[in-house]
Design an enzyme around this catalytic site. Sequence first.
Site, PDB file in Angstrom:
ATOM      1  CG  HIS A   1      -2.033  -1.007   1.113  1.00 30.75           C
ATOM      2  ND1 HIS A   1      -2.535  -1.693   2.198  1.00 30.75           N
ATOM      3  CD2 HIS A   1      -2.720  -1.463   0.032  1.00 30.75           C
ATOM      4  CE1 HIS A   1      -3.504  -2.504   1.795  1.00 30.75           C
ATOM      5  NE2 HIS A   1      -3.629  -2.379   0.485  1.00 30.75           N
TER       6      HIS A   1
ATOM      7  CD  GLU B   1      -0.428   0.462   4.461  1.00 35.67           C
ATOM      8  OE1 GLU B   1       0.309  -0.553   4.486  1.00 35.67           O
ATOM      9  OE2 GLU B   1      -1.671   0.397   4.370  1.00 35.67           O
TER      10      GLU B   1
ATOM     11  CG  HIS C   1       0.230  -4.163   4.883  1.00 35.20           C
ATOM     12  ND1 HIS C   1      -0.465  -3.616   3.830  1.00 35.20           N
ATOM     13  CD2 HIS C   1       0.649  -5.375   4.458  1.00 35.20           C
ATOM     14  CE1 HIS C   1      -0.457  -4.454   2.807  1.00 35.20           C
ATOM     15  NE2 HIS C   1       0.210  -5.536   3.157  1.00 35.20           N
TER      16      HIS C   1
ATOM     17  CD  GLU D   1      -2.009  -3.715   8.902  1.00 39.92           C
ATOM     18  OE1 GLU D   1      -1.600  -2.525   8.878  1.00 39.92           O
ATOM     19  OE2 GLU D   1      -2.619  -4.242   7.958  1.00 39.92           O
TER      20      GLU D   1
END
Length: 434
Positions: free
Chosen positions: A193, A196, A317, A392
């Site tokens: 992404h 990020e 991420h 994450e």
Amino acid sequence: MWQQIARCILVLVGLLTIVKFATAERVRYDNYRVYQLEAKTPAQLAVINTLDGSSDALIFLNGVHSLNTKIHVLVAPHRVDDFLALQDRTGIAHKLLEADAQKSLDVETELVADPNRRSGDYTWREYHELDDTYAWLRSLAEKYPEQVSLFVAGKSYEGREILGVKIAYNTITDDEVVGATAKRGIFIEGGMHAREWISPATTTYIINELLTNTNKDVRKVAERYVWYVVPHSNPDGFVYTHTTNRLWRKTRTPYGNCFGADPNRNWDFHWNEVGSSSNPCSDTYAGPAAFSEIETRTLAEYISTLKGKLFLYLSFHSYSQLLLFPYGHTSELPSNYKNLKRVFDVAVAAVSKRYGTRYIGGNVYDAIYPAAGASLDWAYGKMEVPYSYCFELRPSGSALWSGFRLPANQIIPTGEEIMDSMLAMIKEIDALFA
């Protein structure tokens, strides 16, 4: 009631105009308001889902997937009244988080690497642009010719390489024997992404540690395995966040008046079953078909050449401080759930030891939200990589919408604690293989 909701949606969507970011002029968010929404009923969730991707005047920063979850959206100043009228009429809980999103984004201009600094001065005190990182990767192959080799893991829509680094110590090849087993591989993927930024920064930090850190535990894992690391899986999108739109998430493939698909909803494993959108303007657009994006298709083709050689797949991420494992398309647990959970427990304990950073998580579907078509599920389900996880990264979910703008002074602490977690994770997996 539903007729009233439908009329409200049609009025608002009819007023919203699509703004095309086709030029190189940088997108600004002056006086854009940041709101937090929370749907309490299926009808309210349906209203929010209809708005997601309806116009660039409404920018959703996280997925619209489930009830009783906080959804953050940027609203253009000329659409605030219509937006609030719809929320009030439909009873959707909403709260203003920030009155001018651009003020927060302006702070980040100080975090990007100075393009005029000395060539080769690559550090983790700042965020780097794509060409800067690619030049650094190429320099590693020259500096460590016996350990480092470059590979092109794929191509982007705009013709950029998806460049990766292979780190393999000694003269042992992938297929030769180390003790009783073949030398096993670890694949690390970052930058899926675009917005990020801490993701590729963390992957390059790991590369540097594997090559330079003299700690015996780091040296053991660095030299025992073959490492494949791809810092930028979505190079077009990443470049776009630097040149045009800091909050861009997707690829840059054109789809009518909109651009890009979500590359982490585009993998060919239970594609588009849940947690994604069929609207090309949505940030969670799954694409017109599985592997429609050249980035995911060519990266998958490269990873497929390693089938049977990998025991660990890591996807980075941000944000929320979560550690996730399969599956995203169902709450049904994987066959080796007990082992995945055992490694998970060790990894989240290790990540907190240095700075007290707290990670939680579990299987994707239950720990964060339903999301089919992600790379970690494909690696586990199609490539049969037995241990597949997604980090994450910082900050925590309480950071609200500002989490994509992690200060550069947190790059090194993030890298350090993730190295701690990864070492513990590998040690535990080794114990399970024994």
